[in-house]
Design a protein around this motif. Structure first.
Motif, short mmCIF file in Angstrom:
data_model
loop_
_atom_site.label_atom_id
_atom_site.label_comp_id
_atom_site.label_asym_id
_atom_site.label_seq_id
_atom_site.Cartn_x
_atom_site.Cartn_y
_atom_site.Cartn_z
N ALA A 1 11.68 -3.59 -7.75
CA ALA A 1 10.28 -3.51 -7.33
C ALA A 1 10.12 -4.30 -6.04
O ALA A 1 10.41 -5.50 -6.00
CB ALA A 1 9.37 -4.09 -8.41
N VAL A 2 9.70 -3.63 -4.99
CA VAL A 2 9.47 -4.27 -3.70
C VAL A 2 7.97 -4.50 -3.56
O VAL A 2 7.19 -3.55 -3.55
CB VAL A 2 9.99 -3.40 -2.53
CG1 VAL A 2 9.73 -4.07 -1.20
CG2 VAL A 2 11.48 -3.11 -2.72
N ILE A 3 7.57 -5.76 -3.48
CA ILE A 3 6.16 -6.12 -3.41
C ILE A 3 5.80 -6.40 -1.96
O ILE A 3 6.42 -7.24 -1.31
CB ILE A 3 5.87 -7.38 -4.28
CG1 ILE A 3 6.43 -7.20 -5.69
CG2 ILE A 3 4.38 -7.69 -4.27
CD1 ILE A 3 5.96 -5.96 -6.41
N GLN A 4 4.79 -5.65 -1.46
CA GLN A 4 4.38 -5.77 -0.06
C GLN A 4 2.92 -6.20 0.02
O GLN A 4 2.11 -5.87 -0.85
CB GLN A 4 4.52 -4.43 0.64
CG GLN A 4 5.94 -3.94 0.76
CD GLN A 4 5.99 -2.58 1.42
OE1 GLN A 4 5.89 -1.57 0.73
NE2 GLN A 4 6.15 -2.56 2.73
N ASP A 5 2.59 -6.90 1.11
CA ASP A 5 1.20 -7.24 1.39
C ASP A 5 0.46 -5.94 1.71
O ASP A 5 0.92 -5.14 2.53
CB ASP A 5 1.14 -8.20 2.58
CG ASP A 5 -0.26 -8.62 2.90
OD1 ASP A 5 -0.97 -7.85 3.60
OD2 ASP A 5 -0.67 -9.72 2.48
N ALA A 6 -0.69 -5.72 1.07
CA ALA A 6 -1.43 -4.46 1.23
C ALA A 6 -1.94 -4.27 2.65
O ALA A 6 -2.06 -3.14 3.12
CB ALA A 6 -2.58 -4.40 0.25
N SER A 7 -2.24 -5.35 3.35
CA SER A 7 -2.78 -5.25 4.71
C SER A 7 -1.70 -5.12 5.77
O SER A 7 -1.75 -4.23 6.61
CB SER A 7 -3.65 -6.47 5.03
OG SER A 7 -4.72 -6.55 4.14
#
Length: 67
Positions: free
Chosen positions: A12-18
């Motif tokens: 799972a790669v978690i990215q900043d939404a902005s």
């Protein structure tokens, strides 16, 4: 459809939404993925502890899922 590996995990790669910046990479099993979808907060599988963990459970810095 997610393709879990032989150990029942998917990265799972978690990215900043902005910004799109990568914040972390961890693993989810089917239960962690289900909990993430149900709660709207990230849950992962710890291979070292062999258990589910909720991001922010101890620190209070939870990750809210945007999409």
């Amino acid at each position: 459809m997610l393709q879990f590996d032989r150990q029942g995990l998917v990265p799972a790669v978690i990215q900043d939404a902005s910004s799109g910046d990568v914040l972390m990479v961890a693993f989810m099993n089917e239960e962690a993925f289900r909990l993430t979808r149900e709660t709207g907060q990230t849950h992962f599988f710890s291979r070292g502890r062999n258990s589910i963990w909720h991001k922010g459970e101890q620190s209070g810095n939870v990750q809210e899922v945007q999409e």
